[in-house]
Design a protein around this motif. Structure first.
Motif, PDB file in Angstrom:
ATOM      1  N   GLU A  93       0.843  -1.198   0.000  1.00  0.00           N
ATOM      2  CA  GLU A  93       0.000   0.000   0.000  1.00  0.00           C
ATOM      3  C   GLU A  93       0.878   1.247   0.000  1.00  0.00           C
ATOM      4  OE1 GLU A  93      -3.402  -0.071  -0.165  1.00  0.00           O
ATOM      5  OE2 GLU A  93      -3.270  -2.241  -0.348  1.00  0.00           O
ATOM      6  N   SER A  94       0.276   2.379   0.219  1.00  0.00           N
ATOM      7  CA  SER A  94       1.008   3.643   0.156  1.00  0.00           C
ATOM      8  C   SER A  94       2.199   3.651   1.117  1.00  0.00           C
ATOM      9  CB  SER A  94       0.083   4.814   0.455  1.00  0.00           C
ATOM     10  OG  SER A  94      -0.446   4.699   1.751  1.00  0.00           O
ATOM     11  N   THR A  95       3.219   4.345   0.703  1.00  0.00           N
ATOM     12  CA  THR A  95       4.476   4.405   1.446  1.00  0.00           C
ATOM     13  C   THR A  95       4.478   5.600   2.382  1.00  0.00           C
ATOM     14  OG1 THR A  95       5.647   3.368  -0.381  1.00  0.00           O
ATOM     15  CG2 THR A  95       6.977   4.621   1.171  1.00  0.00           C
ATOM     16  N   ILE A  96       4.969   5.368   3.588  1.00  0.00           N
ATOM     17  CA  ILE A  96       5.180   6.444   4.547  1.00  0.00           C
ATOM     18  C   ILE A  96       6.678   6.673   4.640  1.00  0.00           C
ATOM     19  CG2 ILE A  96       4.926   7.189   6.937  1.00  0.00           C
ATOM     20  CD1 ILE A  96       2.504   5.304   7.114  1.00  0.00           C
ATOM     21  N   GLY A 101      17.074  12.851  10.925  1.00  0.00           N
ATOM     22  CA  GLY A 101      17.525  14.179  11.308  1.00  0.00           C
ATOM     23  C   GLY A 101      18.678  14.065  12.280  1.00  0.00           C
ATOM     24  N   SER A 102      19.248  15.193  12.631  1.00  0.00           N
ATOM     25  CA  SER A 102      20.334  15.193  13.604  1.00  0.00           C
ATOM     26  C   SER A 102      20.302  16.491  14.400  1.00  0.00           C
ATOM     27  CB  SER A 102      21.686  15.036  12.902  1.00  0.00           C
ATOM     28  OG  SER A 102      21.941  16.154  12.084  1.00  0.00           O
ATOM     29  N   ASP A 103      20.940  16.422  15.544  1.00  0.00           N
ATOM     30  CA  ASP A 103      21.128  17.622  16.350  1.00  0.00           C
ATOM     31  C   ASP A 103      22.608  17.699  16.719  1.00  0.00           C
ATOM     32  OD1 ASP A 103      21.473  15.765  18.410  1.00  0.00           O
ATOM     33  OD2 ASP A 103      19.507  16.132  19.289  1.00  0.00           O
ATOM     34  N   ASP A 104      22.922  18.386  17.769  1.00  0.00           N
ATOM     35  CA  ASP A 104      24.323  18.560  18.137  1.00  0.00           C
ATOM     36  C   ASP A 104      24.995  17.275  18.603  1.00  0.00           C
ATOM     37  OD1 ASP A 104      24.124  21.217  17.520  1.00  0.00           O
ATOM     38  OD2 ASP A 104      23.712  21.845  19.573  1.00  0.00           O
ATOM     39  N   PHE A 108      18.737  10.629  14.354  1.00  0.00           N
ATOM     40  CA  PHE A 108      17.486   9.996  14.763  1.00  0.00           C
ATOM     41  C   PHE A 108      16.502   9.978  13.617  1.00  0.00           C
ATOM     42  CE2 PHE A 108      18.083  14.306  16.351  1.00  0.00           C
ATOM     43  CZ  PHE A 108      17.148  14.997  15.602  1.00  0.00           C
ATOM     44  N   VAL A 109      15.415   9.229  13.807  1.00  0.00           N
ATOM     45  CA  VAL A 109      14.324   9.172  12.845  1.00  0.00           C
ATOM     46  C   VAL A 109      13.303  10.221  13.257  1.00  0.00           C
ATOM     47  CG1 VAL A 109      12.510   7.734  11.859  1.00  0.00           C
ATOM     48  CG2 VAL A 109      14.696   6.719  12.463  1.00  0.00           C
ATOM     49  N   MET A 110      12.770  10.924  12.267  1.00  0.00           N
ATOM     50  CA  MET A 110      11.788  11.978  12.528  1.00  0.00           C
ATOM     51  C   MET A 110      10.369  11.463  12.276  1.00  0.00           C
ATOM     52  SD  MET A 110      13.580  14.737  13.236  1.00  0.00           S
ATOM     53  CE  MET A 110      12.411  16.044  12.934  1.00  0.00           C
ATOM     54  N   ALA A 111       9.443  11.977  13.024  1.00  0.00           N
ATOM     55  CA  ALA A 111       8.016  11.739  12.818  1.00  0.00           C
ATOM     56  C   ALA A 111       7.314  13.065  13.034  1.00  0.00           C
ATOM     57  CB  ALA A 111       7.503  10.683  13.787  1.00  0.00           C
ATOM     58  N   SER A 112       6.036  13.100  12.755  1.00  0.00           N
ATOM     59  CA  SER A 112       5.300  14.364  12.877  1.00  0.00           C
ATOM     60  C   SER A 112       5.369  14.928  14.293  1.00  0.00           C
ATOM     61  CB  SER A 112       3.844  14.171  12.445  1.00  0.00           C
ATOM     62  OG  SER A 112       3.233  13.161  13.220  1.00  0.00           O
ATOM     63  N   GLU A 113       5.482  14.036  15.286  1.00  0.00           N
ATOM     64  CA  GLU A 113       5.523  14.514  16.671  1.00  0.00           C
ATOM     65  C   GLU A 113       6.929  14.767  17.192  1.00  0.00           C
ATOM     66  OE1 GLU A 113       5.370  10.082  16.546  1.00  0.00           O
ATOM     67  OE2 GLU A 113       4.166  11.632  15.645  1.00  0.00           O
ATOM     68  N   GLY A 114       7.929  14.601  16.341  1.00  0.00           N
ATOM     69  CA  GLY A 114       9.309  14.862  16.747  1.00  0.00           C
ATOM     70  C   GLY A 114      10.206  13.679  16.468  1.00  0.00           C
ATOM     71  N   SER A 115      11.319  13.623  17.157  1.00  0.00           N
ATOM     72  CA  SER A 115      12.284  12.543  16.923  1.00  0.00           C
ATOM     73  C   SER A 115      11.872  11.281  17.665  1.00  0.00           C
ATOM     74  CB  SER A 115      13.679  12.993  17.350  1.00  0.00           C
ATOM     75  OG  SER A 115      13.707  13.250  18.739  1.00  0.00           O
ATOM     76  N   MET A 116      12.320  10.122  17.117  1.00  0.00           N
ATOM     77  CA  MET A 116      12.028   8.831  17.731  1.00  0.00           C
ATOM     78  C   MET A 116      13.328   8.076  17.964  1.00  0.00           C
ATOM     79  SD  MET A 116       8.839   7.167  15.658  1.00  0.00           S
ATOM     80  CE  MET A 116       9.432   7.514  13.994  1.00  0.00           C
ATOM     81  N   PHE A 121      10.651   3.554  16.712  1.00  0.00           N
ATOM     82  CA  PHE A 121      10.474   3.420  15.270  1.00  0.00           C
ATOM     83  C   PHE A 121      10.061   1.994  14.907  1.00  0.00           C
ATOM     84  CE2 PHE A 121      12.075   2.415  11.018  1.00  0.00           C
ATOM     85  CZ  PHE A 121      11.345   3.329  10.283  1.00  0.00           C
ATOM     86  N   SER A 122      10.748   0.996  15.449  1.00  0.00           N
ATOM     87  CA  SER A 122      10.389  -0.385  15.115  1.00  0.00           C
ATOM     88  C   SER A 122       8.977  -0.709  15.598  1.00  0.00           C
ATOM     89  CB  SER A 122      11.409  -1.379  15.675  1.00  0.00           C
ATOM     90  OG  SER A 122      11.436  -1.359  17.081  1.00  0.00           O
ATOM     91  N   ARG A 123       8.582  -0.158  16.716  1.00  0.00           N
ATOM     92  CA  ARG A 123       7.206  -0.353  17.199  1.00  0.00           C
ATOM     93  C   ARG A 123       6.207   0.263  16.221  1.00  0.00           C
ATOM     94  NH1 ARG A 123       4.754   1.117  23.153  1.00  0.00           N
ATOM     95  NH2 ARG A 123       2.653   0.352  22.694  1.00  0.00           N
ATOM     96  N   ARG A 124       6.496   1.454  15.789  1.00  0.00           N
ATOM     97  CA  ARG A 124       5.597   2.135  14.853  1.00  0.00           C
ATOM     98  C   ARG A 124       5.476   1.373  13.536  1.00  0.00           C
ATOM     99  NH1 ARG A 124       5.413   8.488  14.421  1.00  0.00           N
ATOM    100  NH2 ARG A 124       3.358   8.625  13.522  1.00  0.00           N
ATOM    101  N   VAL A 125       6.572   0.782  13.091  1.00  0.00           N
ATOM    102  CA  VAL A 125       6.597   0.059  11.822  1.00  0.00           C
ATOM    103  C   VAL A 125       5.871  -1.284  11.918  1.00  0.00           C
ATOM    104  CG1 VAL A 125       8.164  -1.140  10.241  1.00  0.00           C
ATOM    105  CG2 VAL A 125       8.680   1.185  10.972  1.00  0.00           C
ATOM    106  N   LEU A 126       6.006  -1.979  13.051  1.00  0.00           N
ATOM    107  CA  LEU A 126       5.533  -3.360  13.140  1.00  0.00           C
ATOM    108  C   LEU A 126       4.255  -3.597  13.948  1.00  0.00           C
ATOM    109  CD1 LEU A 126       8.947  -5.167  13.734  1.00  0.00           C
ATOM    110  CD2 LEU A 126       7.608  -5.070  11.613  1.00  0.00           C
TER     111      LEU A 126
END
Length: 134
Positions: A93-96, A101-104, A108-116, A121-126
């Protein structure tokens, strides 16, 4: 004292240098989650992880249904090195897209609510594919 140009360059350099390492952590986390699901939830089904190349992993999930019916799901996770992003699709199906991103201090992986962190991330994916039948 660094100006915003110096800070931006530092973040971009950190991201370019750390994206591969973050991807490897994500791959390991997804593999560990599949193993844990198979150990603790084998009564619900099975999850099989396969690396198809250095930038793609596929998780094939079989959830047991009533009687002899089973539901099969496929979760594809692709790392795009040039874009520093991870694309996820379930059952073709459609791809997300999840940008990195990075900071100082970290990448990290970004999502609409911020960094994960990697585990989030694995929880969100699976999680939905492992525990919710379509």
């Amino acid at each position: 004292m660094a100006n915003w140009i110096e800070n931006r360059f530092t973040r971009e350099t950190r991201l370019a240098e750390g994206a591969d390492n973050l991807w490897q952590k994500i791959v390991a986390s997804i593999e560990e989650c599949c193993d844990s699901f198979n150990e603790h939830y084998r009564h619900l089904g099975s999850a099989h992880y396969k690396a198809t190349n250095g930038h793609r992993i596929v998780v094939t999930i079989t959830l047991f249904g009533s009687g002899s019916l089973a539901v099969n799901r496929t979760v594809a996770v692709d790392f795009s090195r040039p874009q520093c992003a991870i694309d996820v699709s379930v059952d073709g199906e459609s791809t997300i897209t999840f940008p990195m991103g990075s900071d100082d201090s970290s990448v990290f992986v970004m999502a609409s609510e911020g960094s994960m962190v990697v585990d989030d991330f694995s929880r969100r994916v699976l999680e939905k594919s492992l525990f919710n039948k379509p």
